[in-house]
Write a protein that holds these residues in place. Structure first.
Motif, PDB file in Angstrom:
ATOM      1  N   LYS A  38       0.834  -1.196   0.000  1.00 53.08           N
ATOM      2  CA  LYS A  38       0.000   0.000   0.000  1.00 53.08           C
ATOM      3  C   LYS A  38       0.870   1.248   0.000  1.00 53.08           C
ATOM      4  O   LYS A  38       1.831   1.344   0.755  1.00 53.08           O
ATOM      5  N   ARG A  39       0.538   2.201  -0.839  1.00 48.04           N
ATOM      6  CA  ARG A  39       1.225   3.485  -0.859  1.00 48.04           C
ATOM      7  C   ARG A  39       0.384   4.435   0.001  1.00 48.04           C
ATOM      8  O   ARG A  39      -0.435   5.212  -0.489  1.00 48.04           O
TER       9      ARG A  39
ATOM     10  N   ILE B 135      -6.704   9.777  -0.780  1.00 46.65           N
ATOM     11  CA  ILE B 135      -7.865   9.279  -1.523  1.00 46.65           C
ATOM     12  C   ILE B 135      -9.009   8.909  -0.589  1.00 46.65           C
ATOM     13  O   ILE B 135     -10.187   9.159  -0.905  1.00 46.65           O
ATOM     14  N   ARG B 136      -8.691   8.348   0.565  1.00 41.97           N
ATOM     15  CA  ARG B 136      -9.754   7.963   1.500  1.00 41.97           C
ATOM     16  C   ARG B 136     -10.638   9.149   1.867  1.00 41.97           C
ATOM     17  O   ARG B 136     -11.835   8.989   2.109  1.00 41.97           O
TER      18      ARG B 136
ATOM     19  N   LEU C 177      -2.365   1.953  -7.995  1.00 35.33           N
ATOM     20  CA  LEU C 177      -3.165   2.750  -7.072  1.00 35.33           C
ATOM     21  C   LEU C 177      -4.653   2.493  -7.285  1.00 35.33           C
ATOM     22  O   LEU C 177      -5.424   2.414  -6.314  1.00 35.33           O
ATOM     23  N   LEU C 178      -5.073   2.344  -8.538  1.00 33.13           N
ATOM     24  CA  LEU C 178      -6.472   2.004  -8.793  1.00 33.13           C
ATOM     25  C   LEU C 178      -6.813   0.649  -8.184  1.00 33.13           C
ATOM     26  O   LEU C 178      -7.917   0.450  -7.648  1.00 33.13           O
TER      27      LEU C 178
ATOM     28  N   LEU D 108       0.680  11.701  -8.654  1.00 30.53           N
ATOM     29  CA  LEU D 108       1.410  10.511  -8.231  1.00 30.53           C
ATOM     30  C   LEU D 108       2.838  10.581  -8.770  1.00 30.53           C
ATOM     31  O   LEU D 108       3.055  10.899  -9.939  1.00 30.53           O
ATOM     32  N   TYR D 109       3.788  10.268  -7.912  1.00 30.66           N
ATOM     33  CA  TYR D 109       5.206  10.323  -8.279  1.00 30.66           C
ATOM     34  C   TYR D 109       5.826   8.942  -8.106  1.00 30.66           C
ATOM     35  O   TYR D 109       5.264   8.077  -7.426  1.00 30.66           O
ATOM     36  N   PRO D 110       6.992   8.721  -8.707  1.00 29.09           N
ATOM     37  CA  PRO D 110       7.722   7.478  -8.415  1.00 29.09           C
ATOM     38  C   PRO D 110       7.978   7.336  -6.920  1.00 29.09           C
ATOM     39  O   PRO D 110       7.791   8.276  -6.143  1.00 29.09           O
ATOM     40  N   LEU D 111       8.436   6.178  -6.507  1.00 30.62           N
ATOM     41  CA  LEU D 111       8.596   5.865  -5.095  1.00 30.62           C
ATOM     42  C   LEU D 111       9.539   6.829  -4.385  1.00 30.62           C
ATOM     43  O   LEU D 111      10.593   7.184  -4.906  1.00 30.62           O
ATOM     44  N   THR D 112       9.153   7.238  -3.186  1.00 29.39           N
ATOM     45  CA  THR D 112      10.098   7.905  -2.295  1.00 29.39           C
ATOM     46  C   THR D 112      11.069   6.849  -1.769  1.00 29.39           C
ATOM     47  O   THR D 112      10.873   5.646  -1.969  1.00 29.39           O
TER      48      THR D 112
END
Length: 407
Positions: A3-4, A11-12, A34-35, A141-145
């Motif tokens: 989960k990101r 979104i919640r 994410l979807l 949305l960005y690539p992973l931190t």
């Protein structure tokens, strides 16, 4: 799936709200994932899977959906087979002609909650604003931190055993595209995967979407930007570079290419901000890339680029945390980043190592000259203990990236 949470927490707050959730970001940064996480969240809340409509427009199964009427009829048919609210998840929607007309009609005709993704900023341009004005929220949305990178690495048996410092070196070298953790950790495989992403972005999201006629010039400009991350330069600098490569380019064409690259989210433009004058400046901006792994797959990794690479990492981290970021001009000196979010402001200098007193003076002096009480920090890779000098924090870049808050 991992989960990101940073995005899911946002979104919640919008689930079941009468707003279209528009998720944007560079291709392969995790929008489809994410979807799927949203779908899982809905099912956990008791929504029946039959009430969730998911369409991925990169799949040939949906190639027959070409325009807004096709889209509307497909959704209408599904809506009429179930009772209760329908959750509509539309992935990579940008190639459906006038899709915004269908989505607008969904809100009018059905009891529904709509989520869409796209890999180009034009998704939110033009007619969209007309049809859905005030009725959508954009989630970037960005690539992973680095924190997310570590979570994904723990799920891969070929990298989960690596020490923190090695993980950070991998992050610098291979970037934050989630897909690199879904394969055996192998340099050649990862570089090929990232090169394919780069080629796909350039062809589908830049050249084809903008009907560009001189892709060779575009490629030269992109390579120049990737070679100069962390450096300020002007439009004339790019034009002179293209000319040095035996090609000519007009100001108008050059700005068009830069705009197309930004709209595909593969680069980010960072304007300069006059700290004392409190105004944005129109010259000598910087550009950073969305993902360092793509840069290195295209150009190769070079140790002497480390200063710019660290700046790029910190810049993308600040974007992910929701800051608006500028370069700071403080008299004749420069502050790497002025990050603003609501009433919060942070001034940040990024340096590889504070090797001697001269470097310390160079990095701290611009921050010491700023006459306000906002947070100021110098981020470095020094192994020495962190310290506070006249209210300015010296922090480890790795520790900064792993913090819940920046101060």
């Amino acid at each position: 799936m991992i989960k990101r949470d940073n995005y899911m927490n946002i979104i919640r707050g919008f689930i079941d709200k009468p707003l279209i959730k528009v998720i944007t970001g560079v291709r392969r940064c995790g929008k489809s994932m994410l979807l799927q996480l949203i779908r899982e969240e809905l099912i956990e809340r008791g929504v029946s899977g039959e009430n969730i409509v998911y369409l991925n427009f990169e799949s040939l199964k949906n190639a027959y959906i070409q325009n807004y009427l096709d889209l509307y009829h497909v959704i209408e048919e599904r809506v009429h087979t179930v009772s209760g609210k329908v959750y509509i998840l539309l992935d990579e929607l940008q190639d459906i002609t006038e899709w915004e007309k269908a989505v607008n009609s969904f809100l009018v005709d059905f009891d529904c909650d709509v989520y869409v993704t796209g890999s180009n900023a034009k998704l939110l341009a033009g007619e969209f604003a007309t049809y859905i004005a005030g009725r959508y929220v954009e989630i970037k949305l960005y690539p992973l931190t680095f924190r997310e990178f570590l979570s994904f690495a723990q799920a891969n048996s070929t990298e989960d055993h690596l020490a923190l410092e090695q993980q950070f070196q991998n992050y610098l070298r291979f970037g934050g595209m989630p897909g690199i953790h879904m394969m055996r950790w192998d340099d050649i495989l990862i570089d090929q995967y990232l090169t394919d992403i780069y080629n796909s972005v350039m062809l589908k999201d830049v050249v084809q979407r903008n009907d560009l006629r001189r892709p060779a010039q575009l490629e030269k400009i992109m390579l120049f930007i990737m070679d100069n991350i962390g450096n300020t330069f002007s439009a004339k600098t790019i034009i002179d570079f293209v000319k040095s490569q035996g090609r000519t380019i007009s100001n108008e064409s050059m700005y068009g290419f830069l705009r197309a690259l930004q709209e595909a989210f593969i680069i980010h433009k960072v304007p300069r901000y006059d700290i004392k004058g409190k105004r944005l400046l129109e010259t000598q901006e910087k550009y950073y890339v969305a993902d360092l792994g793509i840069r290195h797959a295209v150009m190769g990794y070079r140790d002497h680029d480390i200063a710019g690479l660290l700046e790029n990492v910190v810049y993308m981290e600040l974007l992910t945390r929701g800051y608006t970021v500028n370069i700071g001009k403080q008299g004749a000196t420069e502050v790497d980043f002025v990050a603003q979010k609501k009433d919060e402001r942070i001034y940040i200098q990024v340096s590889y190592l504070l090797a001697d007193d001269k470097v310390v003076q160079r990095e701290f002096a611009p921050l010491e000259a700023i006459q306000d009480n906002y947070t100021k920090m110098v981020l470095t890779m020094d192994p020495t203990p962190e310290f506070n000098r006249e209210g300015i924090y010296r922090k480890s870049i790795i520790n900064f990236l792993l913090e819940d808050q920046v101060n």
